[in-house]
Design a protein around this motif. Structure first.
Motif, PDB file in Angstrom:
ATOM      1  N   LEU A 296      37.977 125.743  25.880  1.00 63.78           N
ATOM      2  CA  LEU A 296      39.028 126.555  26.500  1.00 63.78           C
ATOM      3  C   LEU A 296      38.984 126.427  28.022  1.00 63.78           C
ATOM      4  O   LEU A 296      40.024 126.312  28.685  1.00 63.78           O
ATOM      5  N   TYR A 297      37.784 126.443  28.567  1.00 60.31           N
ATOM      6  CA  TYR A 297      37.631 126.331  30.022  1.00 60.31           C
ATOM      7  C   TYR A 297      38.115 124.973  30.529  1.00 60.31           C
ATOM      8  O   TYR A 297      38.747 124.884  31.587  1.00 60.31           O
ATOM      9  N   GLN A 298      37.828 123.922  29.755  1.00 58.03           N
ATOM     10  CA  GLN A 298      38.182 122.566  30.183  1.00 58.03           C
ATOM     11  C   GLN A 298      39.658 122.232  29.928  1.00 58.03           C
ATOM     12  O   GLN A 298      40.154 121.231  30.434  1.00 58.03           O
ATOM     13  N   TYR A 299      40.372 123.057  29.151  1.00 59.05           N
ATOM     14  CA  TYR A 299      41.752 122.738  28.784  1.00 59.05           C
ATOM     15  C   TYR A 299      42.626 122.660  30.035  1.00 59.05           C
ATOM     16  O   TYR A 299      42.757 123.634  30.777  1.00 59.05           O
ATOM     17  N   PRO A 300      43.225 121.493  30.296  1.00 48.68           N
ATOM     18  CA  PRO A 300      43.895 121.277  31.594  1.00 48.68           C
ATOM     19  C   PRO A 300      45.125 122.148  31.830  1.00 48.68           C
ATOM     20  O   PRO A 300      45.474 122.421  32.980  1.00 48.68           O
ATOM     21  N   GLU A 301      45.812 122.584  30.781  1.00 48.98           N
ATOM     22  CA  GLU A 301      47.055 123.329  30.962  1.00 48.98           C
ATOM     23  C   GLU A 301      46.850 124.841  31.063  1.00 48.98           C
ATOM     24  O   GLU A 301      47.814 125.591  31.198  1.00 48.98           O
ATOM     25  N   ALA A 302      45.613 125.285  30.979  1.00 44.32           N
ATOM     26  CA  ALA A 302      45.334 126.723  31.032  1.00 44.32           C
ATOM     27  C   ALA A 302      45.149 127.181  32.477  1.00 44.32           C
ATOM     28  O   ALA A 302      44.648 126.443  33.325  1.00 44.32           O
ATOM     29  N   ASP A 303      45.566 128.423  32.756  1.00 41.71           N
ATOM     30  CA  ASP A 303      45.348 128.996  34.078  1.00 41.71           C
ATOM     31  C   ASP A 303      44.932 130.459  33.939  1.00 41.71           C
ATOM     32  O   ASP A 303      44.696 130.953  32.820  1.00 41.71           O
TER      33      ASP A 303
END
Length: 514
Positions: free
Chosen positions: A271-278
């Motif tokens: 989840l932390y590495q997911y590029p589209e998350a902010d």
């Protein structure tokens, strides 16, 4: 009180409230409780009675919840099994567990034909659909021992009341992962399961307004208590995902305004590495829960900083239903700690003689409470070794601070002894996780002709130019000499089980084969 009875009480009080969403379809508490009753009745019509053993070979779905609670309502004992286990692994548990009926995915239909001759005690296979497949439907209809899940439901009656359940009756048998020898079946009673769900839910302040993302595998005890039983007895709503996917988690969290997420450290890493998350991706969450393995402090801090949500790390094991500790929500949380004892449960750290050690000293964590198992199924000697003088010996090395917060140092059997000095893999892994270019790490002990054992590290890095020497130098800045890795191996992905726990034994096998 037991889980089945509590579900009925919740359904009576909140019949129209959604118990869960699955594939964006809502099912109310009234509908769920009715399905549970009908399934229990349908099982009885197949000849299943109180005390019989029923195996569930299912993923995350309404089928699991209905079968799980339905079997318990009948007074049967549930044996959840990972559906991706091999034929031999499944066969061992079905035989050792004296299973009379199996509830399985339709993907298992071809397997039934191969193994049914080896499973004379199994009288019924109840098949759950994953898709429309005429060939499978025909195979089920033609087989005398097979029934469809819907068929069992249809034969059940809403008027079914079920037998009286004693709190000491075995409700579930959970087979351990079997890191050494054959898996052992931990017998958990109705009292074990209900008390742990109640106390965990209370500790985490679960309530009717919570919407809990249920992505951990339901056949695993972490999910079973923390994100299935505890929310349901609290009147919360489950947001069921068939499998873990960062994209799905973020979509579901936003669409349903999720308030609670529970996962293992690997999930938090993805989840932390997911590029589209902010920072807004998880803005409705009031709480994240981590368990199943130690959460690296660097990952905890990075995740909380990015998503502005607190992670409460806890601890448990199958033999304790499973929760014994959680970081409290009403007092300071300590990163790296598994928190304090939950209500009605005692934890302490002891030496080899079973004597409690001073604050700050490392020993074995032992547990006592209404959540501790009845014993291992058909294994009296193993039961006596695990439960001594009323305390469950966990096999985990831990220490306690002055405020009663516990810290897992490592698995007792995973400790590496270098020249007579104890090296705890987690301590080395914490250093590796703090490196900006390392996303995953695992440490094991390997034979060494001079020191007895040496420290070997496996590392997953985002930087293809990172060298072994650079990692070694980073370790030298943070670790005593005897704790330093003798070798560092870069690897594309660490081997994990279905709950995301890193499999150290697979890394050891990798060394033997190379």
């Amino acid at each position: 009180m037991n889980l089945s009875k509590r579900l009925s009480e919740t359904a009576a009080a909140h019949a129209a409230k959604p118990a869960y969403y699955f594939l964006d379809q809502a099912t109310s508490y009234g509908e769920l409780d009715g399905a549970v009753t009908k399934f229990a009745s349908g099982l009885e019509s197949l000849g299943v009675t109180k005390g019989d053993h029923i195996a569930l070979l299912l993923g995350n779905s309404p089928h699991f919840i209905i079968a799980f609670y339905g079997a318990m309502r009948l007074g049967a004992t549930v044996i959840p099994i990972n559906p991706i286990y091999t034929q031999d692994e499944i066969g061992y548990i079905l035989n050792n567990g004296d299973v009379k009926a199996v509830v399985a995915l339709d993907l298992m239909v071809p397997l039934v034909g191969k193994v049914e001759g080896l499973l004379p005690k199994v009288e019924n296979y109840i098949i759950c659909p994953t898709k429309q497949d005429s060939a499978i439907e025909e195979a089920v209809a033609a087989h005398p021992k097979m029934k469809s899940f819907s068929e069992v439901l249809e034969t059940g009656a809403l008027s079914f009341e079920g037998p009286e359940l004693d709190e000491d009756d075995v409700a579930v048998i959970l087979y351990t992962s079997g890191t050494t020898g054959r898996p052992k079946g931990a017998m958990l009673t109705h009292k074990n399961l209900y008390s742990n769900a109640r106390d965990t839910g209370s500790y985490l302040k679960m309530n009717e307004d919570d919407r809990v993302i249920t992505t951990l595998p339901m056949f695993h005890v972490f999910c079973m208590t923390v994100v299935l039983n505890a929310p349901l007895i609290s009147g919360a709503t489950l947001l069921i995902t068939p499998k873990f996917s960062p994209a799905d988690i973020f979509r579901i969290a936003e669409k349903y305004q999720a308030t609670v997420f529970a996962g293992v450290p690997t999930m938090y890493n993805f989840l932390y590495q997911y590029p589209e998350a902010d920072a807004d991706s998880l803005k409705t969450l009031r709480l994240c829960i981590s368990g199943g393995a130690s959460l690296p402090v660097a990952l905890l801090k990075n995740f909380e900083q990015k998503f502005k949500v607190v992670i409460s790390e806890g601890y448990g094991l199958s033999e304790a239903s499973p929760v014994t500790c959680f970081n409290p929500l009403d007092r300071p949380r300590k990163p790296g700690s598994i928190g304090t004892s939950i209500m009605n449960t005692k934890n302490k750290v002891v030496n080899e003689l079973g004597e409690e050690v001073p604050v700050g000293e490392v020993g074995e964590l032992v547990v006592q409470g209404p959540n501790v198992m009845k014993g291992y199924y058909k294994m009296p000697e193993e039961t006596e070794a695990a439960i001594r003088d009323g305390w469950l010996y966990t096999g985990d090395l831990a220490k306690m601070d002055e405020e009663g917060y516990f810290y897992i140092v490592d698995r007792k059997k995973d400790m590496v002894i270098v020249g007579g000095f104890n090296v705890y893999p987690r301590e080395v892994e914490e250093v590796l996780y703090s490196h900006p270019d390392i996303v995953e790490a695992a440490v094991i002990g390997v034979p060494d002709p001079n020191q007895g054992e040496a420290v070997k590290c496996f590392v997953v890095s985002t930087n293809k130019d990172l060298t072994e020497e650079q990692v070694a130098e980073y370790c030298r800045q943070h670790l005593a000499k005897y704790k330093l890795p003798s070798s560092i191996e870069f690897i594309e992905e660490l081997p994990k089980n279905t709950t995301g726990k890193i499999l150290r034994r697979a890394l050891k096998d990798h060394i033997l084969q190379s």
